[in-house]
Design a protein around this motif. Structure first.
Motif, mmCIF file in Angstrom:
data_model
loop_
_atom_site.group_PDB
_atom_site.id
_atom_site.type_symbol
_atom_site.label_atom_id
_atom_site.label_comp_id
_atom_site.label_asym_id
_atom_site.label_seq_id
_atom_site.Cartn_x
_atom_site.Cartn_y
_atom_site.Cartn_z
ATOM 1 N N MET A 1 3.736 75.873 28.572
ATOM 2 C CA MET A 1 3.667 74.912 28.333
ATOM 3 C C MET A 1 2.197 74.145 27.362
ATOM 4 O O MET A 1 1.201 74.951 27.964
ATOM 5 N N SER A 2 2.376 73.359 26.516
ATOM 6 C CA SER A 2 1.136 73.416 25.834
ATOM 7 C C SER A 2 1.615 71.332 25.528
ATOM 8 O O SER A 2 2.200 71.100 25.276
ATOM 9 N N VAL A 3 0.199 71.070 25.566
ATOM 10 C CA VAL A 3 0.812 69.301 24.709
ATOM 11 C C VAL A 3 0.483 69.591 23.412
ATOM 12 O O VAL A 3 -0.973 70.448 22.945
ATOM 13 N N HIS A 4 1.429 68.646 22.283
ATOM 14 C CA HIS A 4 0.453 68.878 21.030
ATOM 15 C C HIS A 4 0.983 67.660 20.491
ATOM 16 O O HIS A 4 2.234 67.507 20.645
ATOM 17 N N CYS A 5 0.674 67.897 18.834
ATOM 18 C CA CYS A 5 1.561 66.683 18.306
ATOM 19 C C CYS A 5 2.287 67.291 17.471
ATOM 20 O O CYS A 5 2.686 69.173 17.836
ATOM 21 N N PRO A 6 3.371 66.238 16.919
ATOM 22 C CA PRO A 6 4.237 67.406 16.338
ATOM 23 C C PRO A 6 4.104 68.544 15.163
ATOM 24 O O PRO A 6 5.149 68.772 14.567
ATOM 25 N N GLN A 7 2.958 67.912 14.715
ATOM 26 C CA GLN A 7 2.719 69.494 13.832
ATOM 27 C C GLN A 7 2.506 70.570 14.263
ATOM 28 O O GLN A 7 3.192 71.776 13.097
ATOM 29 N N CYS A 8 3.117 70.954 15.818
ATOM 30 C CA CYS A 8 3.225 71.706 16.511
ATOM 31 C C CYS A 8 4.324 72.488 15.798
ATOM 32 O O CYS A 8 4.543 73.798 15.603
ATOM 33 N N LEU A 9 5.279 72.231 15.517
ATOM 34 C CA LEU A 9 6.767 71.950 14.632
ATOM 35 C C LEU A 9 6.370 72.706 14.228
ATOM 36 O O LEU A 9 7.986 74.292 13.101
ATOM 37 N N SER A 10 5.757 72.985 12.147
ATOM 38 C CA SER A 10 6.173 73.585 11.381
ATOM 39 C C SER A 10 4.955 74.743 11.281
ATOM 40 O O SER A 10 4.442 75.223 12.178
ATOM 41 N N GLY A 11 5.656 75.559 10.851
ATOM 42 C CA GLY A 11 4.635 76.973 10.677
ATOM 43 C C GLY A 11 5.857 77.861 11.560
ATOM 44 O O GLY A 11 6.773 77.581 12.090
ATOM 45 N N GLY A 12 5.284 78.551 11.510
ATOM 46 C CA GLY A 12 6.146 80.066 12.046
ATOM 47 C C GLY A 12 5.492 80.080 13.464
ATOM 48 O O GLY A 12 4.276 79.820 14.399
ATOM 49 N N ALA A 13 6.468 80.337 15.011
ATOM 50 C CA ALA A 13 5.976 81.248 16.032
ATOM 51 C C ALA A 13 6.827 81.889 16.012
ATOM 52 O O ALA A 13 8.159 82.747 16.466
ATOM 53 N N PRO A 14 5.995 82.946 16.832
ATOM 54 C CA PRO A 14 6.684 84.460 17.602
ATOM 55 C C PRO A 14 7.996 84.642 18.678
ATOM 56 O O PRO A 14 8.376 85.227 19.568
ATOM 57 N N PHE A 15 8.440 82.622 19.026
ATOM 58 C CA PHE A 15 9.595 83.193 19.929
ATOM 59 C C PHE A 15 10.521 81.510 19.652
ATOM 60 O O PHE A 15 9.745 80.375 18.973
#
Length: 287
Positions: free
Chosen positions: A126-140
């Protein structure tokens, strides 16, 4: 001309859905308190297939400070407020979040910032982030729920960070530059950015229902993320601050990093903070 909002009014608790499945632990839900999130983090901290998994990275602790309505210094006298009773729950939450054995504080990652480890390495539950965390890719597969609440209060930390477009007065192609700026600020492009996880500058009512719809990384709700921006209705932040608040906050963060990494004891942390703040104010001279 506004181009993109910084998303600082709509932080959320992001989580790695696959790690929760591996630990066979239910993922976080909306409206959880900080204490509940920290307790959940204990259940998803440990080794998985030889890889260490860290339950929680609380991100920029300034958000918690803002949520609780705290300031390090009196806005008029610039005297420290760190020993006032209202600060004690703040320090307790930070100690608990980074006091989990084998937790994030034992990594080499920077603390109290929006860490990159959550998306880059996939070893943080778990991590607190802003919505831009949604953009781009992630391996999960990723999920997100509302920003943790403090007590019964749901007020969200607020901010004003944004990206603006400006025409340089010495531009040799002003008309062409205006065309580009007009395109970047157009509703079609702004809607495209919103669907990809960026927070556009257009009115919230135009994009809220479609926000993040083209980011297949999101699991959980599987529908509209409009709730992310409904949090803004609870936004609150103390406007009146000392001219030295930013410098004092930086000192507080640095000493908390030393304490959570066990490079210094928590017992003397406030003493060290106040000593450094006094030295900073003395060096600054009369305000």
């Amino acid at each position: 001309m506004p181009f993109e909002r910084g998303g600082t009014n709509a932080h959320a608790l992001f989580y790695n859905a696959e790690l929760f499945e591996t630990f066979d632990v239910p993922p976080p839900t909306h409206d959880m308190s900080w204490d509940e999130v920290i307790e959940l983090a204990r259940n998803v901290t440990g080794d998985v297939g030889g890889t260490r998994v860290y339950g929680l990275d609380m991100g920029d602790c300034t958000l918690l400070k803002m949520q609780m309505g705290l300031t390090c210094l009196d806005p008029d006298t610039h005297e420290s407020r760190l020993r006032e009773p209202e600060w004690q729950p703040f320090f307790r939450i930070v100690r608990d979040a980074y006091g989990i054995p084998g937790g994030y504080q034992e990594t080499d990652e920077r603390l109290f910032v929006f860490g990159k480890s959550f998306k880059r390495k996939g070893n943080v539950a778990m991590s607190v982030h802003c919505p831009q965390c949604l953009s781009g890719g992630a391996p999960f597969r990723m999920g997100l729920v509302s920003f943790p609440r403090y007590g019964e209060r749901k007020r969200m930390p607020s901010g004003t960070r944004a990206t603006f477009l400006a025409l340089h007065p010495k531009s040799k192609r002003k008309e062409r530059a205006v065309e580009v700026m007009t395109y970047l600020a157009s509703e079609p492009l702004q809607m495209h950015l919103a669907r990809r996880g960026h927070v556009p500058a257009i009115r919230r009512s135009l994009y809220a229902e479609q926000y993040g719809s083209e980011t297949p990384l999101v699991s959980g709700d599987g529908g509209s993320l409009s709730w992310l921006f409904e949090q803004e209705d609870e936004v609150w932040f103390p406007v009146e601050q000392s001219n030295y608040e930013w410098q004092a906050s930086r000192i507080v963060k640095e000493e908390m990093v030393r304490a959570v990494r066990k490079e210094a004891d928590w017992g003397g942390a406030i003493d060290r903070m106040e000593e450094r703040i006094e030295a900073m104010l003395a060096a600054a001279g009369p305000s």
